[in-house]
Design a protein around this motif. Structure first.
Motif, short mmCIF file in Angstrom:
data_model
loop_
_atom_site.label_atom_id
_atom_site.label_comp_id
_atom_site.label_asym_id
_atom_site.label_seq_id
_atom_site.Cartn_x
_atom_site.Cartn_y
_atom_site.Cartn_z
N LEU A 138 0.83 -1.20 0.00
CA LEU A 138 0.00 0.00 0.00
C LEU A 138 0.87 1.26 0.00
CD1 LEU A 138 -2.77 -1.07 2.55
CD2 LEU A 138 -2.79 -1.25 0.06
N VAL B 220 -7.94 0.16 -6.67
CA VAL B 220 -7.21 -1.08 -6.46
C VAL B 220 -8.20 -2.23 -6.55
CG1 VAL B 220 -5.78 -2.44 -4.88
CG2 VAL B 220 -5.55 0.04 -4.94
N LEU C 15 -8.42 -6.36 -5.73
CA LEU C 15 -7.73 -7.41 -4.98
C LEU C 15 -8.28 -8.74 -5.45
CD1 LEU C 15 -8.54 -4.92 -2.69
CD2 LEU C 15 -6.67 -6.15 -1.59
N LEU D 97 -6.93 -1.58 4.47
CA LEU D 97 -7.35 -0.86 3.27
C LEU D 97 -7.86 0.54 3.59
CD1 LEU D 97 -9.18 -3.66 1.24
CD2 LEU D 97 -6.87 -2.77 0.90
N ALA E 200 -11.14 0.47 -3.14
CA ALA E 200 -10.58 -0.88 -3.22
C ALA E 200 -11.72 -1.86 -3.48
CB ALA E 200 -9.87 -1.24 -1.91
#
Length: 245
Positions: free
Chosen positions: A27, A40, A42, A62, A69
């Motif tokens: 990060l 982002v 994941l 996060l 995210a």
């Protein structure tokens, strides 16, 4: 240009500080970029055991990010626990728009198994049909191609042709991105390009005929740069000091 960062295979546990520290460094690497990513994604194996406390830990980490995210499940994850921890996710398969690019997050998990397959190809087909002129990235955990390492491929994507049939109908798909193999790789797929991402935890020891093994290579991430209907993917290590020399 849209910048989509990809993190994968975190395998977080509450009793292993090394994995948490590696995620924090990833990060930090993203936050140190001169142009921050727009979001982002994941791509699975976020928790090692699929436990609620592991997802709570992930959510806390996060929270450092000033950008969205978007998590999706892998074979180590528990889909229900993941959705409970991230109530903003409407379902295991969902689509979001990131700076003019459609990101379609797909569930490729099969409960109780390490291999996978697209759980709902009809959903993906319909979601892509909603915006045929918008550049799109399709994300999942299991890559729809073999990487040439037998023990990993044995638990790969069981029915990649179903995904290929969908992708081939939608030329706006500029990338199909996945995790699972703990390594960066690239392959042509269904008229576009498919990639896998390094892990923020441990990397695959790439030895096509060798025994199952991970390596001591540094953790990594992927950056997908999307400009209209063109895209380029970069793999970069996660470093303690991410500044250029």
């Amino acid at each position: 240009m849209t910048i989509l960062a990809q993190l994968s295979d975190l395998h977080l546990t509450v009793d292993d500080a090394t994995r948490v520290r590696s995620l924090r460094t990833a990060l930090t690497t993203l936050l140190a970029l001169s142009t921050p990513p727009d979001a982002v994604v994941l791509t699975g194996d976020l928790a090692d055991h699929g436990r609620p406390e592991e997802y709570a830990l992930l959510r806390d980490e996060l929270a450092r990010l000033p950008i969205p995210a978007h998590p999706l499940p892998g074979n180590h994850d528990d889909v229900a626990a993941l959705l409970t921890a991230f109530p903003e996710i409407p379902a295991a398969n969902y689509a979001v728009t990131v700076a003019g690019v459609r990101l379609l997050c797909c569930d490729s998990t099969i409960p109780g198994r390490d291999d996978g397959a697209l759980s709902d190809p009809e959903w993906l087909d319909a979601a892509l049909a909603e915006a045929p002129g918008t550049p799109s990235v399709v994300a999942m955990h299991h890559p729809p191609y073999e990487v040439g390492v037998g023990w990993i491929d044995a638990m790969g994507h069981a029915r990649p042709e179903r995904l290929g049939d969908v992708i081939a109908r939608h030329p706006q798909v500029v990338r199909v991105i996945a995790g699972h193999v703990h390594a960066g790789s690239v392959r042509a797929f269904a008229g576009t390009v498919a990639t896998t991402c390094p892990s923020t935890y441990r990397q695959l020891h790439v030895d096509p005929g060798g025994r199952p093994a991970l390596s001591d290579a540094p953790p990594g991430l992927a950056l997908h740069l999307i400009d209209g209907m063109s895209a380029v993917t970069h793999f970069r290590p996660v470093e303690e000091t991410p500044a250029p020399v």
